[in-house]
Design a protein around this motif. Structure first.
Motif, PDB file in Angstrom:
ATOM      1  N   MET A 149       0.892  -1.214   0.150  1.00  0.00           N
ATOM      2  CA  MET A 149      -0.227  -0.016  -0.054  1.00  0.00           C
ATOM      3  C   MET A 149       0.832   1.326   0.055  1.00  0.00           C
ATOM      4  O   MET A 149       0.404   2.391   0.371  1.00  0.00           O
ATOM      5  N   LYS A 150       2.186   1.171  -0.502  1.00  0.00           N
ATOM      6  CA  LYS A 150       2.909   2.465  -0.658  1.00  0.00           C
ATOM      7  C   LYS A 150       3.034   2.933  -1.978  1.00  0.00           C
ATOM      8  O   LYS A 150       2.723   2.050  -2.922  1.00  0.00           O
ATOM      9  N   PRO A 151       3.037   4.254  -2.110  1.00  0.00           N
ATOM     10  CA  PRO A 151       3.102   4.653  -3.445  1.00  0.00           C
ATOM     11  C   PRO A 151       4.309   3.953  -4.310  1.00  0.00           C
ATOM     12  O   PRO A 151       5.427   3.634  -3.798  1.00  0.00           O
ATOM     13  N   LEU A 152       3.931   3.561  -5.563  1.00  0.00           N
ATOM     14  CA  LEU A 152       4.748   2.790  -6.664  1.00  0.00           C
ATOM     15  C   LEU A 152       6.104   3.498  -6.812  1.00  0.00           C
ATOM     16  O   LEU A 152       5.778   4.700  -7.326  1.00  0.00           O
ATOM     17  N   TYR A 153       7.155   3.163  -7.062  1.00  0.00           N
ATOM     18  CA  TYR A 153       8.273   3.958  -7.554  1.00  0.00           C
ATOM     19  C   TYR A 153       8.258   3.895  -9.107  1.00  0.00           C
ATOM     20  O   TYR A 153       7.995   2.650  -9.604  1.00  0.00           O
ATOM     21  N   ASP A 154       8.019   4.888  -9.893  1.00  0.00           N
ATOM     22  CA  ASP A 154       7.987   4.882 -11.265  1.00  0.00           C
ATOM     23  C   ASP A 154       9.492   5.311 -11.913  1.00  0.00           C
ATOM     24  O   ASP A 154       9.916   6.333 -11.774  1.00  0.00           O
ATOM     25  N   GLU A 155      10.330   4.315 -12.582  1.00  0.00           N
ATOM     26  CA  GLU A 155      11.425   4.332 -12.933  1.00  0.00           C
ATOM     27  C   GLU A 155      11.548   5.665 -13.813  1.00  0.00           C
ATOM     28  O   GLU A 155      12.267   6.657 -13.886  1.00  0.00           O
ATOM     29  N   LYS A 156      10.630   5.496 -14.832  1.00  0.00           N
ATOM     30  CA  LYS A 156      10.777   6.452 -15.962  1.00  0.00           C
ATOM     31  C   LYS A 156      10.420   8.088 -15.381  1.00  0.00           C
ATOM     32  O   LYS A 156      11.124   9.028 -15.910  1.00  0.00           O
ATOM     33  N   GLY A 157       9.699   8.059 -14.471  1.00  0.00           N
ATOM     34  CA  GLY A 157       8.984   9.261 -14.096  1.00  0.00           C
ATOM     35  C   GLY A 157       8.126  10.045 -14.825  1.00  0.00           C
ATOM     36  O   GLY A 157       7.688   9.738 -15.835  1.00  0.00           O
ATOM     37  N   PHE A 158       7.597  11.082 -14.268  1.00  0.00           N
ATOM     38  CA  PHE A 158       6.511  11.763 -15.154  1.00  0.00           C
ATOM     39  C   PHE A 158       6.412  13.222 -14.583  1.00  0.00           C
ATOM     40  O   PHE A 158       7.143  13.726 -13.568  1.00  0.00           O
ATOM     41  N   ARG A 159       5.687  14.048 -15.384  1.00  0.00           N
ATOM     42  CA  ARG A 159       5.606  15.186 -15.027  1.00  0.00           C
ATOM     43  C   ARG A 159       4.183  15.966 -14.353  1.00  0.00           C
ATOM     44  O   ARG A 159       3.220  15.322 -14.847  1.00  0.00           O
ATOM     45  N   LEU A 160       4.129  16.501 -13.222  1.00  0.00           N
ATOM     46  CA  LEU A 160       2.721  16.919 -12.692  1.00  0.00           C
ATOM     47  C   LEU A 160       2.341  18.068 -13.149  1.00  0.00           C
ATOM     48  O   LEU A 160       3.211  19.239 -12.806  1.00  0.00           O
ATOM     49  N   LEU A 161       1.312  18.280 -13.764  1.00  0.00           N
ATOM     50  CA  LEU A 161       1.012  19.693 -14.162  1.00  0.00           C
ATOM     51  C   LEU A 161      -0.332  20.065 -13.521  1.00  0.00           C
ATOM     52  O   LEU A 161      -1.068  19.251 -13.095  1.00  0.00           O
ATOM     53  N   SER A 162      -0.641  21.490 -13.569  1.00  0.00           N
ATOM     54  CA  SER A 162      -1.866  21.990 -12.782  1.00  0.00           C
ATOM     55  C   SER A 162      -2.586  22.922 -13.716  1.00  0.00           C
ATOM     56  O   SER A 162      -2.084  23.538 -14.800  1.00  0.00           O
ATOM     57  N   LYS A 163      -3.762  23.068 -13.174  1.00  0.00           N
ATOM     58  CA  LYS A 163      -4.820  24.064 -13.936  1.00  0.00           C
ATOM     59  C   LYS A 163      -5.616  24.817 -12.913  1.00  0.00           C
ATOM     60  O   LYS A 163      -5.937  24.035 -12.170  1.00  0.00           O
ATOM     61  N   GLU A 164      -5.654  26.095 -13.127  1.00  0.00           N
ATOM     62  CA  GLU A 164      -6.426  26.788 -12.116  1.00  0.00           C
ATOM     63  C   GLU A 164      -7.811  26.682 -12.575  1.00  0.00           C
ATOM     64  O   GLU A 164      -8.183  26.850 -13.919  1.00  0.00           O
ATOM     65  N   LEU A 165      -8.904  26.446 -11.772  1.00  0.00           N
ATOM     66  CA  LEU A 165     -10.307  26.593 -12.353  1.00  0.00           C
ATOM     67  C   LEU A 165     -11.025  28.061 -12.077  1.00  0.00           C
ATOM     68  O   LEU A 165     -10.762  28.401 -10.914  1.00  0.00           O
ATOM     69  N   GLN A 166     -11.718  28.496 -13.082  1.00  0.00           N
ATOM     70  CA  GLN A 166     -12.525  29.628 -12.945  1.00  0.00           C
ATOM     71  C   GLN A 166     -13.510  29.537 -11.651  1.00  0.00           C
ATOM     72  O   GLN A 166     -14.288  28.537 -11.672  1.00  0.00           O
ATOM     73  N   PRO A 167     -13.461  30.542 -10.745  1.00  0.00           N
ATOM     74  CA  PRO A 167     -14.474  30.425  -9.841  1.00  0.00           C
ATOM     75  C   PRO A 167     -15.950  30.573 -10.288  1.00  0.00           C
ATOM     76  O   PRO A 167     -16.143  31.093 -11.373  1.00  0.00           O
TER      77      PRO A 167
END
Ligand SMILES: CC(C)(COP(=O)(O)OP(=O)(O)OC[C@H]1O[C@@H](n2cnc3c(N)ncnc32)[C@H](O)[C@@H]1OP(=O)(O)O)[C@@H](O)C(=O)NCCC(=O)NCCS
Length: 167
Positions: A149-167
């Motif tokens: 139940m621990k977060p899995l290690y991802d060898e290749k890796g990835f990018r975390l992107l974000s978006k602001e939502l309009q109120p």
């Protein structure tokens, strides 16, 4: 309901298991993690239903205590397991699902969403959908769990992107 007879709606943990092809007894750690979070109200899930079949899915987690850059329980939610069944891809259904989910999350008070990406093709889609900020590079996806139940290690890796939502 769309012109093609598709319905985008909230769904439950039992439907998630059906989409992933498991029963409660055979569910691996990641599926158990999703079920637990859905049943405790820390995650919600939308599906695309067409002619009685579930052909798509997208999940939002509200609080991820191992890494609050993903979801902080205070208005930033993490989107994951975004999938459209292979034969329906490239027809705009994913875009429709994402935009429906973003507008419902906005109405629920979510102000910012994050999503992980490791493929150029998906990054193009996410940029088009307004995920225009790079939060960070990651090697752990908190929603992908090992048998302990621990977060899995991802060898290749990835990018975390974000978006602001309009109120
Ligand atoms: C990513 C995904 C959910 C998008 O849904 P979709 O209905 O195919 O998306 P749309 O038709 O609205 O948009 C098409 C865009 O999706 C992206 N895409 C990614 N994989 C694709 C595929 N196999 N077929 C078509 N489009 C794909 C492309 O950017 C495409 O835009 P382009 O035509 O400019 O290349 C879907 O393709 C999918 O399930 N892919 C496999 C699982 C995955 O990678 N999920 C995301 C990470 S969890």
């Amino acid at each position: 309901m769309t012109a093609d007879g598709m319905v985008i709606r909230r769904a439950g943990a039992d439907e998630m298991l059906a989409l992933w092809g498991y029963s409660p007894d055979t569910a691996p750690a990641t599926a158990v993690y999703f079920m637990k979070n859905i049943s405790e109200g820390n995650a919600v899930f939308w599906t695309v239903e067409k002619d009685g079949d579930l052909i798509g899915e997208l999940y939002a987690f509200f609080d991820i205590e191992e890494d609050r850059d993903f979801a902080d329980g205070e208005g930033t939610a993490y989107l994951c397991a975004f999938r459209i069944k292979r034969e329906y891809r490239g027809q705009g259904i994913g875009t429709l699902l994402m935009n429906t989910v973003l507008s419902e999350l906005g109405a629920m008070g979510i102000r910012r969403v994050t999503i992980g990406v490791d493929e150029e093709r998906n990054e193009r889609l996410y940029r088009r959908l307004g995920f225009d900020r790079l939060v960070k590079h990651c090697h752990y996806d908190p929603c992908d769990r090992d048998p302990g139940m621990k977060p899995l290690y991802d060898e290749k890796g990835f990018r975390l992107l974000s978006k602001e939502l309009q109120p």
